[in-house]
Design a protein around this motif. Structure first.
Motif, PDB file in Angstrom:
ATOM      1  N   ARG A 151      68.311  34.243 -13.784  1.00 55.26           N
ATOM      2  CA  ARG A 151      69.962  34.609 -14.120  1.00 55.26           C
ATOM      3  C   ARG A 151      70.349  36.122 -13.501  1.00 55.26           C
ATOM      4  NH1 ARG A 151      72.158  33.563 -19.890  1.00 55.26           N
ATOM      5  NH2 ARG A 151      70.083  34.299 -20.075  1.00 55.26           N
ATOM      6  N   ALA A 152      69.494  37.092 -14.163  1.00 55.45           N
ATOM      7  CA  ALA A 152      69.851  38.288 -13.697  1.00 55.45           C
ATOM      8  C   ALA A 152      69.386  38.851 -12.493  1.00 55.45           C
ATOM      9  CB  ALA A 152      69.346  39.368 -14.844  1.00 55.45           C
ATOM     10  N   ALA A 153      68.460  38.185 -11.701  1.00 53.30           N
ATOM     11  CA  ALA A 153      67.800  38.417 -10.362  1.00 53.30           C
ATOM     12  C   ALA A 153      68.876  38.175  -9.348  1.00 53.30           C
ATOM     13  CB  ALA A 153      66.707  37.683 -10.156  1.00 53.30           C
ATOM     14  N   SER A 154      68.678  39.338  -8.312  1.00 55.20           N
ATOM     15  CA  SER A 154      69.457  39.166  -7.010  1.00 55.20           C
ATOM     16  C   SER A 154      69.024  37.692  -6.154  1.00 55.20           C
ATOM     17  CB  SER A 154      69.332  40.289  -6.220  1.00 55.20           C
ATOM     18  OG  SER A 154      68.266  40.543  -5.571  1.00 55.20           O
ATOM     19  N   ASN A 155      69.575  37.575  -5.398  1.00 55.94           N
ATOM     20  CA  ASN A 155      69.139  36.492  -4.195  1.00 55.94           C
ATOM     21  C   ASN A 155      67.864  36.885  -3.663  1.00 55.94           C
ATOM     22  OD1 ASN A 155      71.446  35.242  -5.216  1.00 55.94           O
ATOM     23  ND2 ASN A 155      72.713  35.188  -3.131  1.00 55.94           N
ATOM     24  N   ASP A 156      67.820  38.039  -3.218  1.00 53.26           N
ATOM     25  CA  ASP A 156      66.792  38.548  -2.531  1.00 53.26           C
ATOM     26  C   ASP A 156      65.541  38.674  -3.547  1.00 53.26           C
ATOM     27  OD1 ASP A 156      65.645  39.295  -0.124  1.00 53.26           O
ATOM     28  OD2 ASP A 156      65.350  41.208  -1.027  1.00 53.26           O
ATOM     29  N   GLU A 157      65.781  39.132  -4.533  1.00 50.63           N
ATOM     30  CA  GLU A 157      64.624  38.966  -5.621  1.00 50.63           C
ATOM     31  C   GLU A 157      64.031  37.491  -5.960  1.00 50.63           C
ATOM     32  OE1 GLU A 157      65.802  42.882  -8.148  1.00 50.63           O
ATOM     33  OE2 GLU A 157      66.526  40.770  -8.849  1.00 50.63           O
ATOM     34  N   ILE A 158      64.984  36.522  -6.177  1.00 47.87           N
ATOM     35  CA  ILE A 158      64.512  35.016  -6.200  1.00 47.87           C
ATOM     36  C   ILE A 158      63.629  34.703  -5.133  1.00 47.87           C
ATOM     37  CG2 ILE A 158      65.462  32.783  -6.541  1.00 47.87           C
ATOM     38  CD1 ILE A 158      67.690  33.894  -8.005  1.00 47.87           C
ATOM     39  N   ARG A 159      64.197  34.943  -3.779  1.00 50.36           N
ATOM     40  CA  ARG A 159      63.669  34.620  -2.488  1.00 50.36           C
ATOM     41  C   ARG A 159      62.218  35.203  -2.292  1.00 50.36           C
ATOM     42  NH1 ARG A 159      67.251  36.132   0.436  1.00 50.36           N
ATOM     43  NH2 ARG A 159      68.573  34.194   0.675  1.00 50.36           N
ATOM     44  N   GLN A 160      62.071  36.444  -2.692  1.00 48.18           N
ATOM     45  CA  GLN A 160      60.780  37.319  -2.482  1.00 48.18           C
ATOM     46  C   GLN A 160      59.906  36.630  -3.694  1.00 48.18           C
ATOM     47  OE1 GLN A 160      59.965  38.910  -0.067  1.00 48.18           O
ATOM     48  NE2 GLN A 160      61.854  38.866   0.548  1.00 48.18           N
ATOM     49  N   ALA A 161      60.160  36.137  -4.580  1.00 46.74           N
ATOM     50  CA  ALA A 161      59.418  35.830  -5.776  1.00 46.74           C
ATOM     51  C   ALA A 161      58.827  34.356  -5.589  1.00 46.74           C
ATOM     52  CB  ALA A 161      60.070  35.744  -7.377  1.00 46.74           C
ATOM     53  N   PHE A 162      59.767  33.475  -5.105  1.00 47.40           N
ATOM     54  CA  PHE A 162      59.231  32.301  -4.324  1.00 47.40           C
ATOM     55  C   PHE A 162      58.098  32.410  -3.327  1.00 47.40           C
ATOM     56  CE2 PHE A 162      60.664  28.577  -1.420  1.00 47.40           C
ATOM     57  CZ  PHE A 162      60.011  27.590  -2.360  1.00 47.40           C
ATOM     58  N   LEU A 163      58.654  33.192  -2.597  1.00 51.13           N
ATOM     59  CA  LEU A 163      57.577  33.297  -1.393  1.00 51.13           C
ATOM     60  C   LEU A 163      56.206  33.838  -1.643  1.00 51.13           C
ATOM     61  CD1 LEU A 163      60.009  34.669   1.426  1.00 51.13           C
ATOM     62  CD2 LEU A 163      58.926  32.237   1.208  1.00 51.13           C
ATOM     63  N   ARG A 164      56.422  34.890  -2.656  1.00 50.95           N
ATOM     64  CA  ARG A 164      55.092  35.192  -3.336  1.00 50.95           C
ATOM     65  C   ARG A 164      54.430  34.453  -3.812  1.00 50.95           C
ATOM     66  NH1 ARG A 164      57.298  39.694  -5.123  1.00 50.95           N
ATOM     67  NH2 ARG A 164      57.945  38.548  -7.417  1.00 50.95           N
ATOM     68  N   LEU A 165      54.993  33.440  -4.581  1.00 50.17           N
ATOM     69  CA  LEU A 165      54.207  32.533  -5.265  1.00 50.17           C
ATOM     70  C   LEU A 165      53.685  31.258  -4.484  1.00 50.17           C
ATOM     71  CD1 LEU A 165      56.424  31.772  -8.380  1.00 50.17           C
ATOM     72  CD2 LEU A 165      54.134  32.752  -8.461  1.00 50.17           C
ATOM     73  N   LEU A 166      54.221  31.002  -3.273  1.00 52.80           N
ATOM     74  CA  LEU A 166      53.806  30.104  -2.444  1.00 52.80           C
ATOM     75  C   LEU A 166      52.470  30.826  -1.568  1.00 52.80           C
ATOM     76  CD1 LEU A 166      56.960  28.829  -0.823  1.00 52.80           C
ATOM     77  CD2 LEU A 166      55.264  27.520  -2.094  1.00 52.80           C
ATOM     78  N   ARG A 167      52.515  31.953  -1.415  1.00 52.88           N
ATOM     79  CA  ARG A 167      51.251  32.717  -0.890  1.00 52.88           C
ATOM     80  C   ARG A 167      50.270  32.686  -1.869  1.00 52.88           C
ATOM     81  NH1 ARG A 167      55.427  36.472   1.214  1.00 52.88           N
ATOM     82  NH2 ARG A 167      55.883  35.707   3.286  1.00 52.88           N
ATOM     83  N   ARG A 168      50.342  33.062  -3.066  1.00 49.95           N
ATOM     84  CA  ARG A 168      49.467  33.117  -3.978  1.00 49.95           C
ATOM     85  C   ARG A 168      48.738  31.690  -4.183  1.00 49.95           C
ATOM     86  NH1 ARG A 168      51.304  35.713  -9.601  1.00 49.95           N
ATOM     87  NH2 ARG A 168      49.959  34.520 -10.968  1.00 49.95           N
ATOM     88  N   LEU A 169      49.518  30.709  -4.044  1.00 53.19           N
ATOM     89  CA  LEU A 169      48.759  29.287  -4.234  1.00 53.19           C
ATOM     90  C   LEU A 169      48.146  29.043  -3.148  1.00 53.19           C
ATOM     91  CD1 LEU A 169      51.529  27.498  -6.514  1.00 53.19           C
ATOM     92  CD2 LEU A 169      49.293  28.087  -7.092  1.00 53.19           C
ATOM     93  N   GLY A 170      48.577  29.568  -1.882  1.00 50.15           N
ATOM     94  CA  GLY A 170      47.766  29.364  -0.804  1.00 50.15           C
ATOM     95  C   GLY A 170      48.753  28.159  -0.026  1.00 50.15           C
ATOM     96  N   ALA A 171      49.774  27.786  -0.426  1.00 48.30           N
ATOM     97  CA  ALA A 171      50.793  26.817   0.390  1.00 48.30           C
ATOM     98  C   ALA A 171      51.460  27.589   1.573  1.00 48.30           C
ATOM     99  CB  ALA A 171      51.775  26.272  -0.505  1.00 48.30           C
ATOM    100  N   LEU A 172      51.417  28.874   1.516  1.00 45.42           N
ATOM    101  CA  LEU A 172      52.114  29.694   2.666  1.00 45.42           C
ATOM    102  C   LEU A 172      51.033  30.695   3.288  1.00 45.42           C
ATOM    103  CD1 LEU A 172      54.767  30.023   4.260  1.00 45.42           C
ATOM    104  CD2 LEU A 172      55.390  31.509   2.314  1.00 45.42           C
ATOM    105  N   PRO A 173      50.830  30.533   4.288  1.00 44.18           N
ATOM    106  CA  PRO A 173      49.794  31.812   4.809  1.00 44.18           C
ATOM    107  C   PRO A 173      50.508  33.195   4.785  1.00 44.18           C
ATOM    108  CG  PRO A 173      50.254  30.112   6.466  1.00 44.18           C
ATOM    109  CD  PRO A 173      51.073  29.758   5.457  1.00 44.18           C
ATOM    110  N   ALA A 174      49.917  34.156   4.742  1.00 46.59           N
ATOM    111  CA  ALA A 174      50.453  35.455   4.634  1.00 46.59           C
ATOM    112  C   ALA A 174      50.971  35.727   6.160  1.00 46.59           C
ATOM    113  CB  ALA A 174      49.077  36.654   4.422  1.00 46.59           C
TER     114      ALA A 174
END
Length: 116
Positions: A61-84
């Motif tokens: 709720r308090a996060a900016s749009n870019d913070e939400i986007r970066q957190a989402f991409l970081r989690l995808l990379r951590r799980l291996g669903a998105l290559p670095a």
């Protein structure tokens, strides 16, 4: 946020869970979902096939749009669903051989470097 990924044979698809506990106002919940959908749209070509479920937490709720986007991409990379991401730099790729430092003279051709 929490992200669950199940590898499948079909193209990537995403489910979103943004409850009233995250934001009591529909406008805020819709903003979070809109940002996550947009982030998926931009990285879908690089995503591995499978099912993604995102559960938003109250910090979104308090996060900016870019913070939400970066957190989402970081989690995808951590799980291996998105290559670095591939970084195209100006330096040649390192081949694992260290270059001589500027303080030491370069060895002459045909001579062996002394063992230290």
């Amino acid at each position: 946020m929490t992200l669950h990924w199940l590898p499948e044979d079909r193209p990537a698809r995403m489910g979103l869970a943004v409850s009233r506990k995250v934001d009591p106002h529909a406008v805020g919940r819709n903003r979070i979902k809109r940002v996550l959908r947009d982030a998926l749209r931009h990285c879908r070509a690089d995503l591995l096939p499978g099912d993604i479920v995102v559960v938003a937490r109250s910090a979104a709720r308090a996060a900016s749009n870019d913070e939400i986007r970066q957190a989402f991409l970081r989690l995808l990379r951590r799980l291996g669903a998105l290559p670095a991401p591939v970084v195209d730099g100006t330096m040649p790729p390192s081949d694992g051989v260290a270059s001589p430092s500027s303080n030491e003279p370069a060895p002459r051709p045909g001579t062996a470097e002394p063992v230290r």
